[in-house]
Design a protein around this motif. Sequence first.
Motif, PDB file in Angstrom:
ATOM      1  N   HIS A  50       0.808  -1.222   0.000  1.00 23.12           N
ATOM      2  CA  HIS A  50       0.000   0.000   0.000  1.00 23.12           C
ATOM      3  C   HIS A  50       0.843   1.274   0.000  1.00 23.12           C
ATOM      4  CE1 HIS A  50      -3.811  -2.044   0.414  1.00 23.12           C
ATOM      5  NE2 HIS A  50      -3.379  -2.710   1.449  1.00 23.12           N
ATOM      6  N   PHE A  51       2.057   1.227   0.588  1.00 20.24           N
ATOM      7  CA  PHE A  51       2.827   2.459   0.768  1.00 20.24           C
ATOM      8  C   PHE A  51       4.222   2.403   0.158  1.00 20.24           C
ATOM      9  CE2 PHE A  51      -0.038   2.003   4.464  1.00 20.24           C
ATOM     10  CZ  PHE A  51      -0.877   3.081   4.221  1.00 20.24           C
ATOM     11  N   ASN A  52       4.570   1.325  -0.529  1.00 21.53           N
ATOM     12  CA  ASN A  52       5.879   1.203  -1.195  1.00 21.53           C
ATOM     13  C   ASN A  52       7.037   1.426  -0.237  1.00 21.53           C
ATOM     14  OD1 ASN A  52       3.976   2.439  -3.606  1.00 21.53           O
ATOM     15  ND2 ASN A  52       5.459   0.961  -4.363  1.00 21.53           N
ATOM     16  N   GLN A  53       6.956   0.881   0.948  1.00 21.90           N
ATOM     17  CA  GLN A  53       8.042   1.097   1.888  1.00 21.90           C
ATOM     18  C   GLN A  53       8.151  -0.050   2.882  1.00 21.90           C
ATOM     19  OE1 GLN A  53       6.805   4.805   3.724  1.00 21.90           O
ATOM     20  NE2 GLN A  53       6.068   3.729   5.518  1.00 21.90           N
ATOM     21  N   VAL A  54       9.365  -0.237   3.354  1.00 22.59           N
ATOM     22  CA  VAL A  54       9.650  -1.158   4.451  1.00 22.59           C
ATOM     23  C   VAL A  54      10.335  -0.345   5.536  1.00 22.59           C
ATOM     24  CG1 VAL A  54      10.947  -3.178   5.188  1.00 22.59           C
ATOM     25  CG2 VAL A  54       9.842  -3.173   2.953  1.00 22.59           C
ATOM     26  N   ASN A  55       9.779  -0.391   6.736  1.00 24.27           N
ATOM     27  CA  ASN A  55      10.298   0.410   7.833  1.00 24.27           C
ATOM     28  C   ASN A  55      10.766  -0.523   8.938  1.00 24.27           C
ATOM     29  OD1 ASN A  55      10.126   1.879  10.498  1.00 24.27           O
ATOM     30  ND2 ASN A  55       9.758   3.586   9.112  1.00 24.27           N
ATOM     31  N   TRP A  56      12.065  -0.556   9.135  1.00 28.31           N
ATOM     32  CA  TRP A  56      12.609  -1.435  10.172  1.00 28.31           C
ATOM     33  C   TRP A  56      12.804  -0.700  11.501  1.00 28.31           C
ATOM     34  CZ3 TRP A  56      17.218  -0.149  12.492  1.00 28.31           C
ATOM     35  CH2 TRP A  56      17.977   0.820  11.843  1.00 28.31           C
ATOM     36  N   VAL A  57      12.894   0.620  11.457  1.00 28.08           N
ATOM     37  CA  VAL A  57      13.106   1.385  12.688  1.00 28.08           C
ATOM     38  C   VAL A  57      11.912   1.244  13.626  1.00 28.08           C
ATOM     39  CG1 VAL A  57      13.434   3.719  13.596  1.00 28.08           C
ATOM     40  CG2 VAL A  57      14.656   2.996  11.564  1.00 28.08           C
ATOM     41  N   GLY A  58      10.720   1.075  13.050  1.00 29.62           N
ATOM     42  CA  GLY A  58       9.532   0.940  13.890  1.00 29.62           C
ATOM     43  C   GLY A  58       9.592  -0.239  14.842  1.00 29.62           C
ATOM     44  N   LEU A  59      10.358  -1.284  14.477  1.00 29.68           N
ATOM     45  CA  LEU A  59      10.490  -2.436  15.371  1.00 29.68           C
ATOM     46  C   LEU A  59      11.147  -2.039  16.686  1.00 29.68           C
ATOM     47  CD1 LEU A  59      11.711  -5.118  12.791  1.00 29.68           C
ATOM     48  CD2 LEU A  59       9.366  -4.580  13.485  1.00 29.68           C
ATOM     49  N   VAL A  60      12.032  -1.055  16.638  1.00 32.89           N
ATOM     50  CA  VAL A  60      12.700  -0.569  17.847  1.00 32.89           C
ATOM     51  C   VAL A  60      11.948   0.610  18.452  1.00 32.89           C
ATOM     52  CG1 VAL A  60      14.884   0.278  18.765  1.00 32.89           C
ATOM     53  CG2 VAL A  60      14.889  -1.292  16.828  1.00 32.89           C
ATOM     54  N   ALA A  61      11.379   1.454  17.594  1.00 35.43           N
ATOM     55  CA  ALA A  61      10.749   2.676  18.084  1.00 35.43           C
ATOM     56  C   ALA A  61       9.435   2.398  18.803  1.00 35.43           C
ATOM     57  CB  ALA A  61      10.511   3.639  16.919  1.00 35.43           C
ATOM     58  N   ASN A  62       8.632   1.486  18.288  1.00 39.05           N
ATOM     59  CA  ASN A  62       7.302   1.262  18.870  1.00 39.05           C
ATOM     60  C   ASN A  62       7.337   0.820  20.326  1.00 39.05           C
ATOM     61  OD1 ASN A  62       4.925   1.715  16.995  1.00 39.05           O
ATOM     62  ND2 ASN A  62       6.324   0.640  15.640  1.00 39.05           N
ATOM     63  N   PRO A  63       8.230  -0.115  20.738  1.00 36.47           N
ATOM     64  CA  PRO A  63       8.245  -0.482  22.162  1.00 36.47           C
ATOM     65  C   PRO A  63       8.575   0.676  23.085  1.00 36.47           C
ATOM     66  CG  PRO A  63       9.418  -2.111  20.847  1.00 36.47           C
ATOM     67  CD  PRO A  63       9.137  -0.949  19.943  1.00 36.47           C
ATOM     68  N   ILE A  64       9.158   1.751  22.561  1.00 27.46           N
ATOM     69  CA  ILE A  64       9.498   2.917  23.392  1.00 27.46           C
ATOM     70  C   ILE A  64       8.439   4.003  23.271  1.00 27.46           C
ATOM     71  CG2 ILE A  64      11.195   4.754  23.745  1.00 27.46           C
ATOM     72  CD1 ILE A  64      13.324   2.787  22.724  1.00 27.46           C
ATOM     73  N   ALA A  91      11.300  12.068  20.603  1.00 27.90           N
ATOM     74  CA  ALA A  91      11.580  10.645  20.416  1.00 27.90           C
ATOM     75  C   ALA A  91      11.329  10.217  18.965  1.00 27.90           C
ATOM     76  CB  ALA A  91      10.713   9.816  21.365  1.00 27.90           C
ATOM     77  N   VAL A  92      10.244  10.733  18.387  1.00 29.26           N
ATOM     78  CA  VAL A  92       9.952  10.418  16.985  1.00 29.26           C
ATOM     79  C   VAL A  92      11.067  10.909  16.076  1.00 29.26           C
ATOM     80  CG1 VAL A  92       8.411  10.985  15.060  1.00 29.26           C
ATOM     81  CG2 VAL A  92       7.446  10.297  17.258  1.00 29.26           C
ATOM     82  N   ASP A  93      11.518  12.142  16.296  1.00 31.06           N
ATOM     83  CA  ASP A  93      12.587  12.700  15.464  1.00 31.06           C
ATOM     84  C   ASP A  93      13.883  11.916  15.632  1.00 31.06           C
ATOM     85  OD1 ASP A  93      10.977  14.674  14.407  1.00 31.06           O
ATOM     86  OD2 ASP A  93      11.518  16.157  15.929  1.00 31.06           O
ATOM     87  N   ALA A  94      14.148  11.465  16.851  1.00 30.28           N
ATOM     88  CA  ALA A  94      15.388  10.718  17.090  1.00 30.28           C
ATOM     89  C   ALA A  94      15.414   9.432  16.275  1.00 30.28           C
ATOM     90  CB  ALA A  94      15.528  10.413  18.585  1.00 30.28           C
ATOM     91  N   PHE A  95      14.295   8.729  16.217  1.00 31.66           N
ATOM     92  CA  PHE A  95      14.247   7.489  15.433  1.00 31.66           C
ATOM     93  C   PHE A  95      14.140   7.783  13.939  1.00 31.66           C
ATOM     94  CE2 PHE A  95      12.854   5.720  19.558  1.00 31.66           C
ATOM     95  CZ  PHE A  95      13.737   4.652  19.635  1.00 31.66           C
ATOM     96  N   ALA A  96      13.457   8.857  13.579  1.00 32.38           N
ATOM     97  CA  ALA A  96      13.314   9.180  12.159  1.00 32.38           C
ATOM     98  C   ALA A  96      14.654   9.531  11.525  1.00 32.38           C
ATOM     99  CB  ALA A  96      12.333  10.337  11.983  1.00 32.38           C
TER     100      ALA A  96
END
Length: 878
Positions: A443-457, A501-506
């Motif tokens: 749907h979005f033409n992307q794979v995001n691996w940072v979310g695996l670490v960012a979401n638990p925080i 926190a969002v900017d740090a992971f982005a």
Amino acid sequence: MPQPDPFQTTRSPIAETHQLSTDTRVSRPLVPLALAVVTGAALGTLADAFPLGATAIGIGLAGFQHLVRRSLPRFLAFGPRTWAVVLVAAAYTIATPPPTPDPALTGRDPVVVDAVLDAPVRHMPDWASATAGRLRLRGADGERAVEGRLKLSGPPAVFEGLRYGDVLRVTAVFRPPRGFRNPGLFDYGAWLERQHIVAAATLKPGSVSLIGHRPSPILDPVYAWRDRIREAALASLPERTAPVFLAMVTGETGYLTSALRDRFMASGTVHLLSISGSHLGLIAVVVFFLARWAVLRLPERLLLRLTLRVTPSQVAAVVTLLPVTFYALLAGAQVATLRALAMIVLYLFAVLIHREDDLLNALALAALLILAWNPHTLFDVSFQLSFLSVLCIALGVEWWRASLVPTAGDRPTWRSRLASRAALLLVTSVAAGVGTAPLVAHHFNQVNWVGLVANPIIIPLAGALVVPLGLASGVAAAAWHLPTLPLAPLNAAALDLLQWAVDAFADWPLSIVHVAAPSMAAIAVGYLVLALALERRLPPWKRGLVGGALMFLVLPWLVGVPRWGAGASLEVTFLDVGQGDGAVVRFPSGQVMVVDGGKRFHELDTGRTVMAPTLWNQGRRSIDYLVASHPQLDHIGGLLFLTERFEVSQAWTNGRRLPLWASRNLDELIVSRRIPETTATLSDQPVWMGATRVWRLNPLASQPYAPLPYRAAENDRSIVLRLEYGRASFLLTGDLEAAGERWLVGYPKLQDLLRSTVIKVPHHGSRGALDPTFLRAVAPKVAVISVGATNTYGHPTPETLAAYKRLKSTVFRTDLDGAVKVVTDGTHLRVYRYEDLTPRPVAWNHRMLAAEWRNLRTVLGSPVPTLSLDLSETELPL
């Protein structure tokens, strides 16, 4: 039944509410039933374009399932009754299509419609929109009911003071729901149709009158509070944090900027900006925890008497229902929010009947109820992602519980409990992220691996601090009619912490990897193979074979599959970007040129929604040549996103610097990203792209042959490109007007360069871009008009269409034909429309076999062109 120990506090309420039994004897009859309904709905939708193919696939699935029944997981081992459910679901999907637009409603003239607002007005800084149902069309012969809903949009003044339940009388020109029709991309028009939207209109002040109100004793006060919270938040929170507060507390996303949304997207936490399962789940967990904690702190005698009848968890479940329901309604009761509410309510009900260990059954029941209401919901992005993420979380928790080996006699310490909960949070984040990755890529033409670490925080930060604090402050402001939010500085600080926190992971490198969208068929097969690979009853060697099959499916998608014949042809795709221009040129040498990118207006950014996905689907992450024909919004608006997200080797402009925001931003991006810029002036020599020659014909050359009229329009300063490959040639004209056309005809060195096989018709087919001498000089065999459907300019004009008809040119229009793709090997030329590149509905008649074969060829990559030309007799260019 023995009652649980009310004083047992070593188990977390969060763990208790998410426990899944690992006992294989637990009956889950609703899981295969829900899978059967999903399979039937998918086959029913597939039958629209492949009636015989859908039947064959159903029979094939049944036969395959019968052959490997013993090796399949139990929920995939369908029996005869389950297959009967598949047939019923398929027939129900076919028999309940979305409503079709009424021709009397969507004509060229204004009509009068009475409608009732069925959702709160969606506010934006300089725009607003709403939906309305219960339609009654008024005319000279009386009034009558019309099936479906309306989508209304316009300046904020049009919707001032309007609220849910208001009865409106709307006078406007309505158009059928339509999005941009480009192959392989999101079809906004089809999405609107699935929402039962039958017409849309852009309103002007004075076109709406309030004639009544349908009161709702529940929703009226809730939505009034929603408006007060919005006003208080905008009045008391800084501009940088108010949009996030409104998105997370009231579900109003209209104030979010593209830049802010992109930061959340890059960190893998964009789901926090739309109230759905994650928000309701966070509120449910917090309220459940607090309620259970309060019950366990009751006096000992009262607690003992209470637990003789109910458990603390059951009391907490009842207490949780009210705030979760209120939050869902406060968020506007959007479809995605109500779906999440249904899942949570069903799970809380399972807690009440002591079935909280079976989340999968509650999830399956929620899916059954929603698909029974509207089976076409299956193809909504929010439905797919919300249910799949919860399913993956449930399976991840089940795996985690099964992997724990308790030690007899050991009492858990607070450190071990904290570590266990942190590990469980990480497991659920990884399960949801990995499990939904194929759908996100589709749907979005992307794979995001940072979310695996960012979401638990970030999720605990949002759930334990931002959302509860914001909701409490908003409710207090609404309840006491306060002009500002209580604790506004604390809310701003919490939101600043969240955004930090969002900017740090982005900012992590390669936080988002853009990929080609995998097909839904490949995704379905991949999930099936993955289910087999995780089946514990399979012997190791069989699981190894299944794992190898899964890698065979995944690796080509990640690496990129080479396109057959990609190096033998020149492809020019005129994309449907509405009232604007946007084309992608792929040269035989493999280089890519983008000529204009459509517009950027309010929420509409054709660079983000059309141009970029087209390039990603071709496996491109870079652009060799970015051409801005002239700095007007409908041509360069979409180029801003491309310049931000792609590596651009070179930019061609006409050298103009206009005091417009889009022009300034594009200039700044070119400078900041250090993109070499070339002013495309007239040159005696072409630029070679492999075997293709590209001529840059700028009417405002440094030494013009003849002066342009006084105050020449910016359109006449457009870059004109001529592409030559073999005997085929293309003339891309931007918004050239008649004055510029006459200049080109009168310049001696261009006499032999104007004649072309294909022309992109100047200025969307306007009357002012019609010079007979220029048309005779070009003499195109194919003319492509890039134009928006039902545009207010009247493009293309009847005079333009008649002129090309006299030249015996075959005319294609993006408003009628969608995207137009022209492919040539230098001696033959083929033209494909959007419908040629997309499966069409098949009618049950004697021609259905041929129609279905055509659709199959389209899916397999061998579409049938609308027009084929033999250029072998065409004179070669000098």
